[in-house]
Write an enzyme that holds these catalytic residues in place. Structure first.
Site, PDB file in Angstrom:
ATOM      1  N   THR A 123      -6.413  -4.929  -0.063  1.00  0.00           N
ATOM      2  CA  THR A 123      -5.453  -4.644   0.817  1.00  0.00           C
ATOM      3  C   THR A 123      -6.004  -6.097   2.078  1.00  0.00           C
ATOM      4  OG1 THR A 123      -4.899  -2.950   1.399  1.00  0.00           O
ATOM      5  CG2 THR A 123      -4.178  -4.037   2.782  1.00  0.00           C
ATOM      6  N   ASP A 126     -12.738   4.879  -2.123  1.00  0.00           N
ATOM      7  CA  ASP A 126     -12.953   3.364  -2.881  1.00  0.00           C
ATOM      8  C   ASP A 126     -13.659   3.155  -3.860  1.00  0.00           C
ATOM      9  OD1 ASP A 126     -10.806   2.090  -1.264  1.00  0.00           O
ATOM     10  OD2 ASP A 126     -12.917   1.820   0.289  1.00  0.00           O
ATOM     11  N   ASP A 186       1.040  -1.260   0.207  1.00  0.00           N
ATOM     12  CA  ASP A 186       0.063   0.086  -0.273  1.00  0.00           C
ATOM     13  C   ASP A 186       0.909   1.238   0.152  1.00  0.00           C
ATOM     14  OD1 ASP A 186      -3.249  -0.675   1.166  1.00  0.00           O
ATOM     15  OD2 ASP A 186      -1.292  -1.931   1.912  1.00  0.00           O
ATOM     16  N   GLY A 197     -12.515  -5.982  -3.119  1.00  0.00           N
ATOM     17  CA  GLY A 197     -12.498  -4.918  -3.200  1.00  0.00           C
ATOM     18  C   GLY A 197     -13.854  -4.104  -4.071  1.00  0.00           C
TER      19      GLY A 197
END
Ligand SMILES: *[C@@H]1O[C@H](CO)[C@@H](O)[C@H](O)[C@H]1NC(C)=O
Ligand SMILES: *[C@@H]1O[C@H](CO)[C@@H](O)[C@H](O)[C@H]1NC(C)=O
Length: 339
Positions: free
Chosen positions: A162, A282, A88, A256
């Site tokens: 993640t 997102d 990340d 995701g």
């Protein structure tokens, strides 16, 4: 003497002229108070795309090293532990590195600038030129359009999913960038590094895949009757969907937000539902692409998500996303408590 112009030099020359021009605009065109800088949207898109491809390459390299250094970053809005990995941070570092070369561009990113030094991230930096080459054909097709720089913000997500990434579920991982004009997302790019796939959507232009072909929507009747939903709250959504559709619609838990949008885009899912809080980096890229096609992401009160400086980054009202007729879908759930 003969001077040969290698494409690599052309690239450097173009970049250099670009910077000089931007410098000129900033120093000579600004009046009193806030400078009014004009930019070509195509240039901002080029930087954003280059940035996420660089970030995605780094994510893959780090994954190969099997040293993710996953650490809890705190609790999510659902009260779960939120993970943060080297991937990340390094992806974010490389992305900001590129975007910050664009003078005065406003950037909104999930991670703040990292503690890593340039030397530490250097091994994960891919060759700018090679990456640019791989997306050049697509970028060449993007039309020119002037915008006022102060109206533009770029949202980036250096590594979406993640949690799944740390579990080795790399199919869910995406790296995303999104361009917001005032409160509206007008460009989105979702890069799926482990599959080398990118989807770009620009309002008024269309959606294209990394092979340069325009995305054609799967017909409504041929779309898979499926709802994609976060792996952490699939149970609750299943109940609600059963109430509305009976056994005509199934549920698939997936990781995701970027990945779930991709499923809508290729017609392997009809609806994306999220019933807890979600951050706007997102959703921004996926939202922009859906809007380009006539769909959108609405919150569960039926309002399109908004991305202006005044709007909070955390959307607490859930979301419903589709490639077409989002309000028609929203109506079906009216009166049912989703949040
Ligand atoms: C990834 O896709 C791009 C665009 O289709 C292509 O130019 C590039 O060579 C591909 N990279 C790899 C590693 O396959
Ligand atoms: C649809 O998209 C998902 C996510 O990119 C991918 O895993 C899947 O293979 C695609 N399916 C088809 C039929 O294109």
């Amino acid at each position: 003497m003969q001077i040969k112009i290698h494409p690599k030099n052309t690239f450097t020359i173009i970049m250099t002229i670009g910077f000089i021009y931007l410098g000129y605009l900033i120093f000579f065109e600004s009046g009193d108070g806030m400078p009014e800088i004009d930019v070509n949207l195509k240039d901002v898109i080029s930087y954003a795309v280059l940035a996420i491809e660089m970030g995605g390459h780094a994510v893959m390299k780090i994954n190969e090293e099997k040293n993710l250094n996953a650490a809890a970053k705190g609790l999510t809005d659902e009260g779960k532990e939120e993970l943060l990995t080297r991937a990340d941070l390094i992806s974010n570092h490389l992305i900001l590195d590129i975007l910050q070369r664009f003078p005065q561009l406003q950037i909104v990113s999930e991670e703040k600038s990292s503690d890593f030094s340039d030397r530490e991230v250097e091994p994960y930096r891919s060759d700018n030129y090679a990456v640019w080459q791989s997306v050049k054909e697509i970028l060449d097709r993007i039309p020119n359009r002037r915008l006022q720089l102060s109206d533009v913000r770029v949202f980036v997500d250096p590594l979406d999913a993640t949690q799944e990434f740390t579990e080795g579920l790399t199919e869910y991982v995406t790296v995303m960038a999104c361009i917001v004009l005032r409160d509206e997302p007008i460009f989105g790019a979702i890069y799926r590094p482990f599959f080398n796939e990118t989807v770009f959507g620009l309002k008024g232009f269309g959606v294209i895949n990394s092979d340069g072909k325009e995305l054609k929507l799967v017909e409504e009747e041929k779309t898979t009757r499926k709802v994609v939903v976060s792996r952490s709250h699939a149970g609750k959504v299943k109940e609600v969907v059963e109430k509305v559709y009976g056994d005509k619609m199934s549920i698939e838990p997936a990781g995701g937000s970027g990945y779930k949008t991709l499923r809508l885009l290729n017609g392997t899912a009809e609806l994306y539902l999220h019933t807890t809080a979600i951050k706007k980096w997102d959703t921004c890229a996926g939202d922009a692409i859906l809007r380009t096609l006539g769909g959108a992401m609405l919150d569960l009160e039926g309002e399109p998500l908004k991305y202006s400086v005044q709007d909070p980054i955390l959307n607490k009202k859930g979301l419903l996303g589709t490639v077409r007729n989002p309000y028609t879908y929203f109506k079906k759930f009216e009166g049912i408590k989703l949040l």
